[in-house]
Design a protein around this motif. Structure first.
Motif, mmCIF file in Angstrom:
data_model
loop_
_atom_site.group_PDB
_atom_site.id
_atom_site.type_symbol
_atom_site.label_atom_id
_atom_site.label_comp_id
_atom_site.label_asym_id
_atom_site.label_seq_id
_atom_site.Cartn_x
_atom_site.Cartn_y
_atom_site.Cartn_z
ATOM 1 N N PHE A 3 15.384 48.231 30.030
ATOM 2 C CA PHE A 3 15.523 47.210 31.058
ATOM 3 C C PHE A 3 14.148 46.627 31.356
ATOM 4 O O PHE A 3 13.176 47.360 31.552
ATOM 5 C CB PHE A 3 16.125 47.817 32.327
ATOM 6 N N ALA A 4 14.077 45.301 31.378
ATOM 7 C CA ALA A 4 12.821 44.619 31.668
ATOM 8 C C ALA A 4 12.498 44.722 33.154
ATOM 9 O O ALA A 4 13.372 44.969 33.988
ATOM 10 C CB ALA A 4 12.920 43.150 31.256
ATOM 11 N N ASP A 5 11.242 44.509 33.489
ATOM 12 C CA ASP A 5 10.814 44.597 34.889
ATOM 13 C C ASP A 5 11.601 43.645 35.784
ATOM 14 O O ASP A 5 11.980 43.998 36.907
ATOM 15 C CB ASP A 5 9.310 44.309 35.006
ATOM 16 N N HIS A 6 11.841 42.420 35.282
ATOM 17 C CA HIS A 6 12.547 41.441 36.117
ATOM 18 C C HIS A 6 13.996 41.884 36.358
ATOM 19 O O HIS A 6 14.576 41.609 37.418
ATOM 20 C CB HIS A 6 12.498 40.044 35.488
ATOM 21 N N GLU A 7 14.609 42.576 35.390
ATOM 22 C CA GLU A 7 15.971 43.078 35.575
ATOM 23 C C GLU A 7 15.992 44.174 36.643
ATOM 24 O O GLU A 7 16.864 44.189 37.533
ATOM 25 C CB GLU A 7 16.512 43.632 34.254
ATOM 26 N N ILE A 8 15.051 45.072 36.545
ATOM 27 C CA ILE A 8 14.968 46.166 37.522
ATOM 28 C C ILE A 8 14.711 45.615 38.920
ATOM 29 O O ILE A 8 15.328 46.048 39.904
ATOM 30 C CB ILE A 8 13.869 47.159 37.113
ATOM 31 N N GLN A 9 13.823 44.634 39.023
ATOM 32 C CA GLN A 9 13.532 44.029 40.323
ATOM 33 C C GLN A 9 14.778 43.380 40.915
ATOM 34 O O GLN A 9 15.049 43.503 42.122
ATOM 35 C CB GLN A 9 12.413 42.989 40.179
ATOM 36 N N SER A 10 15.564 42.698 40.084
ATOM 37 C CA SER A 10 16.780 42.046 40.563
ATOM 38 C C SER A 10 17.807 43.073 41.023
ATOM 39 O O SER A 10 18.478 42.889 42.055
ATOM 40 C CB SER A 10 17.379 41.166 39.459
ATOM 41 N N ILE A 11 17.951 44.156 40.273
ATOM 42 C CA ILE A 11 18.895 45.222 40.641
ATOM 43 C C ILE A 11 18.471 45.871 41.949
ATOM 44 O O ILE A 11 19.293 46.099 42.852
ATOM 45 C CB ILE A 11 18.988 46.263 39.507
ATOM 46 N N HIS A 12 17.169 46.145 42.092
ATOM 47 C CA HIS A 12 16.663 46.768 43.325
ATOM 48 C C HIS A 12 16.823 45.830 44.521
ATOM 49 O O HIS A 12 17.140 46.282 45.629
ATOM 50 C CB HIS A 12 15.200 47.150 43.143
ATOM 51 N N LYS A 13 16.617 44.544 44.301
ATOM 52 C CA LYS A 13 16.727 43.578 45.392
ATOM 53 C C LYS A 13 18.147 43.561 45.955
ATOM 54 O O LYS A 13 18.345 43.537 47.180
ATOM 55 C CB LYS A 13 16.327 42.185 44.897
ATOM 56 N N VAL A 14 19.144 43.585 45.066
ATOM 57 C CA VAL A 14 20.535 43.598 45.525
ATOM 58 C C VAL A 14 20.841 44.914 46.226
ATOM 59 O O VAL A 14 21.461 44.938 47.298
ATOM 60 C CB VAL A 14 21.498 43.365 44.341
ATOM 61 N N THR A 15 20.424 46.022 45.644
ATOM 62 C CA THR A 15 20.697 47.336 46.236
ATOM 63 C C THR A 15 20.114 47.429 47.646
ATOM 64 O O THR A 15 20.760 47.923 48.581
ATOM 65 C CB THR A 15 20.119 48.452 45.355
ATOM 66 N N LYS A 16 18.903 46.926 47.807
ATOM 67 C CA LYS A 16 18.211 46.994 49.093
ATOM 68 C C LYS A 16 18.849 46.101 50.144
ATOM 69 O O LYS A 16 18.727 46.337 51.351
ATOM 70 C CB LYS A 16 16.742 46.615 48.900
ATOM 71 N N ALA A 17 19.573 45.060 49.704
ATOM 72 C CA ALA A 17 20.175 44.112 50.645
ATOM 73 C C ALA A 17 21.355 44.709 51.404
ATOM 74 O O ALA A 17 21.813 44.131 52.395
ATOM 75 C CB ALA A 17 20.628 42.859 49.896
ATOM 76 N N PHE A 18 21.830 45.873 50.951
ATOM 77 C CA PHE A 18 22.972 46.506 51.587
ATOM 78 C C PHE A 18 22.541 47.827 52.234
ATOM 79 O O PHE A 18 21.390 48.225 52.160
ATOM 80 C CB PHE A 18 24.091 46.711 50.564
#
Length: 338
Positions: A3-18
């Motif tokens: 997984f690329a850094d930008h993919e991980i950042q996007s996944i973490h951003k969504v997870t953190k929003a909840f």
């Protein structure tokens, strides 16, 4: 192919929003090879976890499996897509309405989204498990007496319709819906952690969270299992996606064939199809949601690429579509270089 850094950042951003205890499990296919990434919102923020084998409700992704069985039975000449379901099963439908297998699969039967009275159950009486008490006798009585067919609107997304499809297919095969999927898909595709009843789950069942972030009940789909009863893992669902990439399954090719078009809406058997100027731009998509979970499956068969996202973010959460479903499209666009 990590997984690329930008993919991980996007996944973490969504997870953190909840809320805390929110969890995402992601499978990524690139050139036919699969990798996994998991994230959980813990007390100290978002942390990476290995949840590829953790079980989630997948909601309406179940419709893809119901339609895969339909495609198999068509190739076996057990039924025809354009035939009325009453040709294969002794059903009484009000006003002698003709409902075909194809119309159920593509949401063009004119059936309402929900059976009569179920919205009231969902809002007031059984809001944490709305389908639980909707059983075979209710379905048959409603078909015979209360169902209103709306022919004015060609495409009308219907949980009732695909639930009815799953019921009819199982009856034709002389088994229940769980047995139907077990025999035709779970066993052949080595999906050992996929189920149609949360009570049957072995292994880790991730706790579903309601729209406030509190633990909530798992759903029972009653007679409409074909619309959304499945529980599974990103690992198992990866086997289903891989079956579309392998090009050895005739049912998978039929399932992806565009059978209905209306404006920007194109559908195969269960799949929503988005076509670009080139074949390599074609993307197949579905998402799902229950009271405690939401999910996304999106794939590019030509390039053997795609994503599967499972989460315990409520499908009733106002941000589900904006966050979870859009995450699937965002990851896919970047993978394809759009």
């Amino acid at each position: 192919m990590q997984f690329a850094d930008h993919e991980i950042q996007s996944i973490h951003k969504v997870t953190k929003a909840f809320s805390p205890n929110t969890e995402l499990a992601v499978a990524k296919f690139e050139a036919g090879q699969c990798q996994y990434y998991g994230a959980r919102h813990g007390n100290k923020g978002v942390e990476q976890i290995d949840n590829r084998a953790s079980v989630f409700e997948i909601g309406s992704l179940t419709k893809l499996f119901t339609n895969a069985v339909l495609a198999q039975m068509v190739f076996e000449e057990k039924l025809a897509l354009t035939s009325p379901i009453t040709s294969y099963l002794d059903l009484t439908i009000a006003n002698n309405e003709q409902i075909t297998f194809k119309s159920l699969a593509t949401h063009t039967s004119g059936l309402p989204r929900l059976p009569p009275g179920l919205l009231w159950q969902a809002l007031f009486k059984r809001k944490n498990n709305p389908y639980q008490a909707y059983l075979e006798a209710d379905l048959l009585a409603h078909l015979a007496n209360d169902i209103k067919i709306n022919r004015a609107k060609k495409h009308n997304y219907s949980n009732l319709g695909v639930g009815l499809l799953g019921y009819v297919l199982a009856k034709i095969e002389g088994m229940n819906f769980t047995q139907l999927l077990q025999k035709r898909l779970f066993e052949p595709l080595n999906m050992s952690r996929s189920f149609c009843n949360w009570r049957d789950v072995h292994g880790e069942l991730v706790m579903g969270l309601n729209k406030r972030g509190d633990p909530t009940e798992n759903w029972d789909l009653g007679v409409l299992q074909g619309a959304g009863a499945m529980l599974s893992t990103v690992q198992d669902l990866g086997q289903f996606m891989k079956a579309h990439f392998d090009d050895i399954h005739t049912w998978a090719r039929l399932q992806r064939q565009v059978l209905f078009k209306q404006g920007h809406i194109q559908m195969g058997l269960g799949w929503y199809v988005f076509q670009g100027d080139k074949q390599s731009d074609t993307v197949y998509f579905h998402d799902g949601g229950t009271g405690g979970y939401s999910s996304v499956m999106i794939m590019d068969v030509e390039n053997r690429a795609g994503y599967i996202i499972l989460s315990n973010i409520s499908g009733m959460h106002k941000l589900k579509g904006q966050k979870v479903t859009e995450l699937g499209f965002e990851l896919m666009r970047k993978l394809k270089g759009f």
